[in-house]
Design an enzyme around this catalytic site. Structure first.
Site, mmCIF file in Angstrom:
data_model
loop_
_atom_site.group_PDB
_atom_site.id
_atom_site.type_symbol
_atom_site.label_atom_id
_atom_site.label_comp_id
_atom_site.label_asym_id
_atom_site.label_seq_id
_atom_site.Cartn_x
_atom_site.Cartn_y
_atom_site.Cartn_z
ATOM 1 N N ALA A 2 0.853 -1.198 0.000
ATOM 2 C CA ALA A 2 0.000 0.000 0.000
ATOM 3 C C ALA A 2 0.881 1.238 0.000
ATOM 4 C CB ALA A 2 -0.930 0.014 1.221
ATOM 5 N N CYS A 3 0.477 2.234 -0.771
ATOM 6 C CA CYS A 3 1.166 3.520 -0.771
ATOM 7 C C CYS A 3 0.126 4.619 -0.577
ATOM 8 C CB CYS A 3 1.952 3.731 -2.062
ATOM 9 S SG CYS A 3 0.951 4.039 -3.535
ATOM 10 N N PRO A 4 0.544 5.857 -0.280
ATOM 11 C CA PRO A 4 -0.432 6.912 0.018
ATOM 12 C C PRO A 4 -1.430 7.162 -1.104
ATOM 13 C CG PRO A 4 1.743 7.589 0.738
ATOM 14 C CD PRO A 4 1.928 6.320 -0.028
ATOM 15 N N GLY A 45 -1.995 5.013 -3.790
ATOM 16 C CA GLY A 45 -2.671 3.756 -4.099
ATOM 17 C C GLY A 45 -2.856 3.507 -5.575
ATOM 18 N N THR A 93 1.873 0.664 -5.108
ATOM 19 C CA THR A 93 1.164 -0.457 -4.484
ATOM 20 C C THR A 93 1.238 -1.703 -5.356
ATOM 21 O OG1 THR A 93 -0.363 1.053 -3.377
ATOM 22 C CG2 THR A 93 -1.099 -1.232 -3.660
#
Length: 700
Positions: free
Chosen positions: A189-191, A193, A197
């Site tokens: 997950a990344c900020p 998305g 991700t």
């Protein structure tokens, strides 16, 4: 819908500028030129903001600047083959292939799934090699669309890359005879998305395939996610969390040996993460996901690989980031209530809300509302309602700070007890003794919220690691953990920490109230330096949180209250860096690149709106010259603001909340002085050691 990429959105062997900010601006110009953006400045700002979260350069000469933005109404890809290459922060050097991925803020899952297919394809050398060999823009479009919308014959491969389903990497080669078949689970997950991700998931799957193990990846991105089946998690030997944000429902993985990292690590080094997870699976006491563990004992902390310094920063920044919306919304509503109903609204707002309606407006003269806008009963009525709503938001911001600090430590089980500790910190329902001179339970303010949030988080985290019978597991997160944590942490806050922290807060407030002359000016200088040092980073947020906490109790204070002066110093100091740099680009444009001059145009509005981050592109490109200069300007503004007794009742808004400012002339003088000092400092430092050749390069 329109195609995600067209020939108009492709630029081959193009010089898009010397740095990543220039390249992003050029890619955004491609998007605008193709008619795909009606607000290119917003698109650029959102891409820059994402870039500051973490670098978007990837191994192999690839860059994927990306964002969710209101600057586009449909998903759009812009591609450039860069000549010369541009550094996007990858460890192995600059990038020659760059995709700008722009997803609309409200994009639906179908569109986002197409974008994630591209993200997965970018980690495959065959795809990127084809992009490097393409001779025309149409050929690039065909290559990309083949990835996004593969032919039926490629359906199995596409299905394997579906971004919303966990994927099993099953080797087609016979694994080594000595290796038993193992199984891993992972979450990425990344900020934003959108990109990292899914690229991290693809990299982990490829590494697992090479290692001859099965892996099931849950991608918690913008395209949605399908949670891993409980049986899959139960059968896994270890878990990998490659995330820059919290893992949803982390308790599902309780007890699993854990490898934890940021989302970029698997893109760079997936093979070692797989090997590390397998090694942890064989160790008797590895780092584990907090909660019930099947093996005896659990490692220190809940995530392998995170330093204590990094964990402390994450915990505090999580609390502050969730707190700020309460502060901003509540503070602006209170400021608007003063504009509409006058400062006297702090007295009769309750009578107005209870006794009046839109059809039975209050009598402003009878209520003593001498400064109600236009003397209007309607304005007074709306002002009273705004004050109530804003004050309610303000009452919640300290509980939110404590609640989300606890959440950052213990995940979801920490939220409820954390909010309870925050409520105790502000004495939410006014506990006091009886009698003619009642004494209230000590209120510990934002310091108490930090201590209480940490207490609640640590206790909840400790409880989740205890081994319990299977019949009790369902009760743990909804009953046992909140109950026990609230009792233990609450007792500690009231009995042990309440009075000492309350005494410290009293001394702090007394100190602020006694500040005058040189001591107040010195405080303004220090706050100014903090606001400009990292332009929206942790130090900036500490100064802002300190000021905003004071404004929370300032609704009924006099206009010369020190809390209001501190807020003014912080706001003005935060406005200086973008405006000073914007002015410098106008005064000496030859010292700046074309991309920086474009950033300068946006800096005027960003600074005026109290968005300090507008200075980041300049500081990133030339930190040794830019940061000292803007710190000097902000320090001058902070000190002058205090010296001129400027106050502001709104915690945000810049020049757009002048109605909430006391001593508007002093406000403008302090701002102008700091901007001038900062601009002169930038110009002077950039001129030192500058050759004629440097100037010629900058003006190209």
């Amino acid at each position: 819908m329109s195609d995600l990429i067209t020939a108009e959105l492709v630029s081959l062997d193009a010089d898009l500028g010397a740095d990543k900010h220039a390249a992003i601006r050029s890619l955004a110009a491609l998007v605008a030129g193709a008619g795909r953006s009606d607000n290119v400045d917003q698109l650029i700002a959102d891409a820059f903001a994402r870039e500051e979260t973490s670098a978007t350069g990837l191994p192999g000469g690839i860059a994927i600047p990306h964002c969710r933005t209101t600057g586009v109404s449909e998903p759009t890809l812009a591609f450039a083959r860069l000549q010369p290459e541009v550094d996007f922060g990858a460890k192995d050097g600059p990038a020659d292939l760059a995709f700008l991925i722009a997803a609309p803020a409200g994009g639906d899952a179908t569109h986002l799934q197409l974008l994630t297919k591209l993200a997965r394809a970018l980690v495959k050398p065959a795809f990127t090699d084809s992009l490097r060999d393409a001779e025309t823009a149409d050929e690039v479009v065909s290559l990309v669309m083949a990835v996004l919308e593969p032919a039926p014959a490629a359906a199995p491969a596409a299905a394997a890359a579906a971004p919303t389903s966990p994927t099993t990497a099953t080797s087609t080669e016979k694994p080594p005879a000595h290796a038993a078949r193992r199984s891993l689970v992972a979450v990425t997950a990344c900020p934003t998305g959108i990109a990292h991700t899914y690229m991290a998931a693809e990299a982990l799957e490829a590494a697992a395939l090479r290692a001859g193990v099965d892996i099931h990846v849950e991608t918690q991105g913008s395209a949605g996610s399908t949670p891993l089946a409980p049986a899959t998690i139960a059968a896994a030997d270890a878990a990998i969390f490659a995330v820059d944000v919290g893992v949803r429902d982390r308790a599902r993985f309780a007890g699993k040996p854990l490898v934890s990292s940021g989302v970029k690590r698997p893109i760079d080094d997936a093979d070692s993460m797989i090997a590390e997870a397998l090694r942890y699976a064989d160790e008797p006491n590895p780092p584990r996901v907090e909660g019930d563990a099947s093996a005896a004992g659990a490692g220190e902390g809940g995530g392998g690989g995170e330093t204590w310094g990094g964990r402390t920063r994450r915990v505090l920044m999580t609390g502050v980031s969730y707190m700020i919306p309460f502060v901003a919304a509540g503070g602006l509503l209170i400021a608007l209530s003063f504009l509409l109903g006058g400062y006297e609204i702090v007295g009769p707002y309750g009578d107005i809300a209870v006794n009046n309606t839109l059809f039975d407006l209050p009598d402003t003269k009878a209520l003593g509302l001498e400064h109600a806008l236009f003397g209007s009963g309607l304005m007074a009525y709306i002002g009273a309602l705004f004050f109530i709503i804003g004050k309610t938001a303000f009452m919640l911001f300290i509980p939110a700070l404590a609640g989300y600090i606890a959440y950052a430590i213990a995940d979801r089980p920490g939220i409820a007890p954390g909010f309870v500790m925050g409520g105790l910190a502000v004495n939410l329902f006014g506990v006091q003794s009886s009698g003619d001179s009642p004494t209230a339970l000590p209120a510990t303010g934002f310091l108490g919220a930090i201590v209480g949030g940490v207490l609640a988080g640590v206790i909840a985290h400790w409880i989740t690691q205890r081994k319990v019978p299977s019949w009790a597991r369902g009760l743990m997160p909804v009953l046992v953990i909140p109950l026990v944590t609230s009792i233990v942490a609450g007792m500690l806050m009231i009995v042990v920490f309440g009075k000492p922290i309350s005494w410290l807060m009293t001394q702090l407030n007394d100190g602020l109230n006694s500040m005058s002359g040189s001591s107040a000016v010195l405080l303004g200088v220090i706050l100014g330096l903090m606001m400009a040092f990292d332009m929206g980073g942790p130090i900036n947020k500490v100064a802002y949180s300190f000021a905003a906490a004071g404004v929370g109790s300032a609704a009924s204070l006099a206009s010369d209250a020190p809390q209001l002066k501190i807020m003014a110093a912080v706001m003005l100091a935060g406005m200086v860096p973008p405006i000073a740099l914007a002015l410098a680009t106008v005064v000496r444009p030859q010292l700046f690149t074309p991309a920086e001059r474009e950033n300068g145009k946006a800096g005027w509005l960003l600074g005026a709106s109290f968005i300090t981050e507008g200075a980041i592109p300049f500081a990133a490109a030339d930190p040794l010259r830019v940061i000292p200069a803007i710190m000097l300007g902000s320090a001058v503004t902070g000190g002058l603001s205090q010296a001129l007794d400027v106050g502001v009742r709104a915690p945000h808004g810049g020049i757009f909340v002048l109605f909430a400012v006391s001593n508007v002339l002093g406000y403008l003088i302090a701002l102008a002085a700091g901007v001038l000092v900062g601009a002169v400092g930038v110009v002077a430092l950039k001129s030192i050691g500058r050759t004629a050749a440097d100037v010629d390069v900058a003006t190209v």
